[in-house]
Write a protein that holds these residues in place. Structure first.
Motif: not given
Lengths: 283, 259
Positions: A68, A45, A48, A78-80, A73-74, A50-52
């Protein structure tokens, strides 16, 4: 491709990463291993955006993930481990999401969906968890992004699907792409992931390819309990003891058992410093 | 182009919910109008109040505020839903603006269209079944435009609440507004008590008499106050709420997920 330096991160007051460094060059299927709660998902994360991180610097595909940036991002999928799919047909999902990925390959998607026995006319909310995961995996592979992050991708897949997963992922790999697969089920990933990254106690304690490991270490099953003074690691397994030793120049290379390697590294990371070239370690 | 894709994605993902909501509006209006038409037919008393004009503010403000309050719930605060939105290849500005414009601008416009179309269908049915149609909804009536403008201004508060609160967004926004209103009224009371001390005659007594000359002087103050109030209400409040909500969206991360 990915460079993280002096990363510090914690949830509340519980520290997770402190001064963590990680360097991932382009073009391999990396296996990210770690015990439960070691921070594999958190690390992904952080990559990608999603976390800083609380401290430290990161660069992913040349961008700061905290920002971001849409171009980053393109080129990243990321498959969680857990996910939510909207109530719509798979083809509708494709129509609204695929255009965000400039290199998306529709023909490849149909091929992957056929491999996984998925019907694109079906409603996503009517699929089982495993089928949803296979659909998202197909989408991620077809997106042709430079970086593909898969968090515990084989969780929820049946046994035939796990084999199909390995085949499909291997077939989608090109030298321009980098896959990072986080897992605690190393048996599912054998013969697929290489190099191996192991996260433990808030740090990356191992980062090496299998060829280097085979060059430095031997792993052998011994019938009797080995002399631990000559071993880096031993563990009792069915049929005897698995012994990890430093490989001598005249010794033949042995195959590397990922589970044993993982157990050896997390029990005592110090002898595995060779996996970081700048840190030395074994001769 | 990418912004259009983000807008399209938002609409496609919520079209089922929006269809149910539209159908609910139609059925509520249909039921009310049919009951009115039936009563008129039976009693001969014409109910002159328009169902549409009576229901429109409720759906616009209450419905709009609730929808606005929920618009970021899944994408910012859901453990499983947040991922898709955060990793969607679009800028934070595009993601925020898509939701903000859909709830602030598109919602009142679409609601007005739904009311207009519903009234056409319902009045045609009323004429067919009861022979006495009422007035149709007039989307160009002066109060509609004014209400939409008030909605855009006040909706911004709920947009901020939607990004600020992690759960029970609507209720918490209403409670926060109540608390802010209460605090402001106490401050205003203290202000009045200090500034107009000579006019206070007791605990609750207040006596002030203005002659024509005083009123003339104070009229300027009233105009200035009204002018400041208008600027705050129409410009500063929405700008502040939108900008703060945008900053909140920009800094959202996985640790904010609670549901």
């Amino acid at each position: 491709m990915i460079r993280m330096k002096n990363i510090r991160f914690h949830y509340g007051k519980k520290p997770l990463f402190a001064n963590m460094d990680l360097d991932i060059p382009k073009g391999n299927i990396y296996g990210l291993l770690g015990m439960n709660g070691a921070g594999k998902t958190t690390l992904l994360k952080l990559m990608s955006g999603q976390l800083f991180p609380l401290e430290g610097t990161s660069s992913v595909l040349g961008y700061d993930p905290v920002k971001r940036n849409p171009d980053m991002l393109a080129d990243l999928f990321h498959l969680p481990e857990e996910f939510l799919l909207p109530r719509m047909r798979a083809e509708e999902y494709l129509a609204i999401n695929a255009p965000f990925y400039p290199k998306f390959d529709h023909a490849a998607l149909h091929r992957y969906c056929m491999d996984f026995d998925l019907d694109l006319t079906q409603k996503l909310n009517e699929l089982s968890f495993g089928q949803k995961k296979k659909f998202l995996l197909s989408f991620g592979l077809a997106s042709n992004t430079g970086l593909l992050i898969l968090d515990e991708p084989t969780n929820g897949l049946d046994i035939p699907s796990k084999s199909q997963f390995r085949r499909t992922v291997a077939s989608a790999m090109t030298e321009d792409r980098t896959f990072i697969i986080s897992t605690h089920q190393v048996r599912d990933m054998e013969n697929l992931i290489d190099p191996i990254i192991i996260v433990h106690s808030g740090k990356v304690v191992f980062n090496s390819d299998l060829a280097t490991i085979a060059e430095k270490l031997t792993m052998q099953l011994e019938r009797t309990e080995p002399d631990t003074t000559n071993c880096i690691f031993t563990e009792k397994v069915p049929g005897g003891w698995m012994a990890v030793k430093e490989r001598q120049a005249d010794e033949e290379e042995t195959s590397i058992d990922l589970e044993t390697l993982f157990n050896a590294v997390v029990s005592n990371p110090a002898p595995f410093a060779f996996s970081f070239p700048q840190q030395g370690g074994l001769a | 182009m990418r912004f259009v894709r983000v807008l399209n994605r938002e609409i496609q993902e919520s079209k089922r919910t929006l269809f149910i909501y539209s159908l609910t509006i139609f059925l509520v209006l249909f039921f009310q109008e049919m009951v009115g038409a039936f009563v008129t037919r039976m009693t001969g008393n014409i109910i002159s109040d328009s169902v549409y004009e009576g229901s429109y503010p409720g759906f616009l403000f209450l419905g709009g505020f609730i929808i606005t309050s929920m618009v970021f719930a899944q994408d910012m605060f859901s453990r499983t839903g947040q991922h898709n939105w955060l990793t969607l290849p679009a800028s934070t500005e595009e993601k925020f603006l898509a939701k903000a414009l859909l709830t602030a601008i598109a919602y009142p416009l679409v609601l007005t269209v739904i009311f207009t179309l519903s009234s056409v269908v319902i009045e045609a049915l009323a004429l067919l079944f009861f022979g006495n149609p009422f007035t149709m909804f007039n989307p160009f009536g002066p109060y509609v435009g004014k209400m939409i403008l008030h909605f855009i201004a006040t909706q911004s508060i709920f947009l901020l609440g939607a990004t600020y609160f992690r759960k029970a967004h609507f209720v918490k926004t209403v409670l926060a507004l109540g608390l802010i209103g209460f605090a402001l009224s106490i401050l205003a009371t203290i202000f009045v008590r200090i500034v107009f001390a000579p006019y206070v005659t007791g605990m609750f007594g207040f006596h002030i008499s203005l002659n024509a000359y005083d009123f003339q002087n104070h009229a300027n103050l009233v105009t200035i106050g009204e002018w400041i109030g208008n600027i705050v209400y129409w410009a500063l409040l929405p700008a502040f709420c939108w900008f703060t909500a945008y900053l909140r969206v920009k800094e959202v991360q996985s640790t904010d997920a609670v549901q």
